[in-house]
Enzyme design. Structure first.
Site, PDB file in Angstrom:
ATOM      1  N   PRO A  70      45.828  21.916 -13.230  1.00 29.05           N
ATOM      2  CA  PRO A  70      45.412  20.951 -12.203  1.00 29.05           C
ATOM      3  C   PRO A  70      45.528  19.520 -12.723  1.00 29.05           C
ATOM      4  O   PRO A  70      45.400  19.263 -13.924  1.00 29.05           O
ATOM      5  CB  PRO A  70      43.952  21.317 -11.944  1.00 29.05           C
ATOM      6  CG  PRO A  70      43.829  22.735 -12.406  1.00 29.05           C
ATOM      7  CD  PRO A  70      44.760  22.857 -13.572  1.00 29.05           C
ATOM      8  N   CYS A  71      45.768  18.589 -11.804  1.00 34.23           N
ATOM      9  CA  CYS A  71      45.965  17.200 -12.224  1.00 34.23           C
ATOM     10  C   CYS A  71      44.920  16.247 -11.649  1.00 34.23           C
ATOM     11  O   CYS A  71      44.958  15.054 -11.928  1.00 34.23           O
ATOM     12  CB  CYS A  71      47.348  16.714 -11.801  1.00 34.23           C
ATOM     13  SG  CYS A  71      47.583  16.639 -10.008  1.00 34.23           S
ATOM     14  N   GLN A  72      43.964  16.758 -10.846  1.00 31.85           N
ATOM     15  CA  GLN A  72      43.050  15.849 -10.146  1.00 31.85           C
ATOM     16  C   GLN A  72      42.187  15.022 -11.094  1.00 31.85           C
ATOM     17  O   GLN A  72      41.715  13.948 -10.744  1.00 31.85           O
ATOM     18  CB  GLN A  72      42.140  16.639  -9.203  1.00 31.85           C
ATOM     19  CG  GLN A  72      42.905  17.314  -8.074  1.00 31.85           C
ATOM     20  CD  GLN A  72      43.236  18.755  -8.428  1.00 31.85           C
ATOM     21  OE1 GLN A  72      43.439  19.075  -9.600  1.00 31.85           O
ATOM     22  NE2 GLN A  72      43.296  19.609  -7.431  1.00 31.85           N
ATOM     23  N   PHE A  74      43.026  13.378 -13.598  1.00 31.00           N
ATOM     24  CA  PHE A  74      43.697  12.219 -14.164  1.00 31.00           C
ATOM     25  C   PHE A  74      43.652  11.035 -13.207  1.00 31.00           C
ATOM     26  O   PHE A  74      44.661  10.469 -12.822  1.00 31.00           O
ATOM     27  CB  PHE A  74      45.150  12.577 -14.501  1.00 31.00           C
ATOM     28  CG  PHE A  74      45.263  13.576 -15.602  1.00 31.00           C
ATOM     29  CD1 PHE A  74      45.199  13.187 -16.926  1.00 31.00           C
ATOM     30  CD2 PHE A  74      45.416  14.919 -15.323  1.00 31.00           C
ATOM     31  CE1 PHE A  74      45.287  14.109 -17.948  1.00 31.00           C
ATOM     32  CE2 PHE A  74      45.513  15.852 -16.335  1.00 31.00           C
ATOM     33  CZ  PHE A  74      45.443  15.447 -17.650  1.00 31.00           C
TER      34      PHE A  74
END
Length: 310
Positions: A70-72, A74
């Site tokens: 997941p990238c949320q 960042f």
């Protein structure tokens, strides 16, 4: 080559890599339905568990580590990539597995938006982390329609190669096989991909050939736009947190939503691949997957490196 798969989901990426002749020796996901699907169709080597409770040192060493973290986490408020942000803990775990097991290569898949988070600083920090771990890193934005997938799905593939292998043998992103301009071959349309399926409202032998009753109403909003039969399908959607239902893409006949089976076909899963769980769970598993066809092309590149380098 041997592969460890993190955040495997239902196994779209893994299946394509296996089809190309590689071996997945260990896989993990937290979604019990996805693991049930994986176990029924791919193998019993997938573990259903929260990855944050697994010791990275207990994961077997492999030639390649793959997965989509997941990238949320960042965001601008998380520029320091604090381990206290649980979403960043998942990225950190992927990084730690790479550091501890030292695979020859890694492949991390993510959404296009990861490139713009915090004005591009997030992806720079991610690349820097893997470079510090001893890897040559490339960031590749691809449109899966350019590879024969009947869907305009844009995704980022972060590919790392252990630095001691040498730059002369870099992992190459597969060459495009299709194009909007018809070169080398035309994009595959949704009608071409789905025309062999019978009407789901009548008896048939296709597994998962059922569809959401969510009314088709066209609005200028993702998942609610008209589907052109002569173009690739819009991106197959998923809401990965399991909340709020799943927005299935409208069928090009304008009368209903795509069935689970049709959605899977757009993601290039085999027609006999059976998804386990509720209808919404099945839609979500499919939407979260890497298209099998593109995964197969990545797997072929892995096999090329095995032949030519090792």
């Amino acid at each position: 080559m041997t592969i460890v798969s993190l955040f495997s989901g239902a196994g779209g990426l893994d299946l394509g890599l296996i089809q190309a002749g590689n071996e997945v020796i260990w896989a993990n996901d937290i979604d019990k339905d996805a693991i049930a699907t994986y176990s029924e169709n791919i193998g019993e080597n997938a573990i259903c568990a929260d990855i944050r409770g697994i010791n990275a040192g207990d994961i077997p060493a492999a030639d390649v580590v793959v997965g989509g973290f997941p990238c949320q986490g960042f965001s601008q408020a998380n520029m320091l990539r604090s381990s206290s942000d649980e979403r960043n803990q998942l990225y950190t775990f992927f990084l730690q597995v790479v550091i501890k097991t030292r695979p020859k290569y890694f492949i991390a898949e993510n959404v296009r938006g990861i490139l713009s988070i915090d004005s591009g600083n997030a992806i720079k920090n991610i690349v820097s982390d893997f470079e510090d771990a001893g890897y040559l890193v490339t960031v590749n934005l691809v449109n899966l329609a350019d590879y024969g997938v009947p869907q305009t799905r844009q995704r980022v593939f972060i590919i790392g190669q252990r630095i001691d292998i040498g730059e002369a043998t870099l992992f190459r992103v597969p060459k495009k096989t299709n194009g909007k301009d018809g070169r080398p071959e035309p994009w595959v349309s949704i009608k071409t991909a789905l025309s062999h399926f019978p009407d789901p409202d009548f008896p048939n032998d296709y597994v998962n050939h059922v569809y959401s009753q969510y009314k088709v109403e066209y609005r200028d909003f993702t998942g609610h736009r008209a589907t052109d039969p002569d173009k690739p399908c819009p991106t197959i959607l998923a809401r990965g947190n399991g909340q709020g239902g799943v927005c299935a893409i409208p069928h090009y006949n304008g009368k209903r939503r795509l069935t689970v089976r049709e959605s899977a076909a757009i993601q290039t899963f085999p027609d006999d691949f059976r998804f386990v769980g509720s209808m919404n769970s099945c839609y979500r598993q499919i939407g979260n997957a890497v298209p099998v066809l593109f995964a197969n092309l990545l797997g072929q590149e892995i096999k090329r490196l095995e032949r030519e380098v090792f």
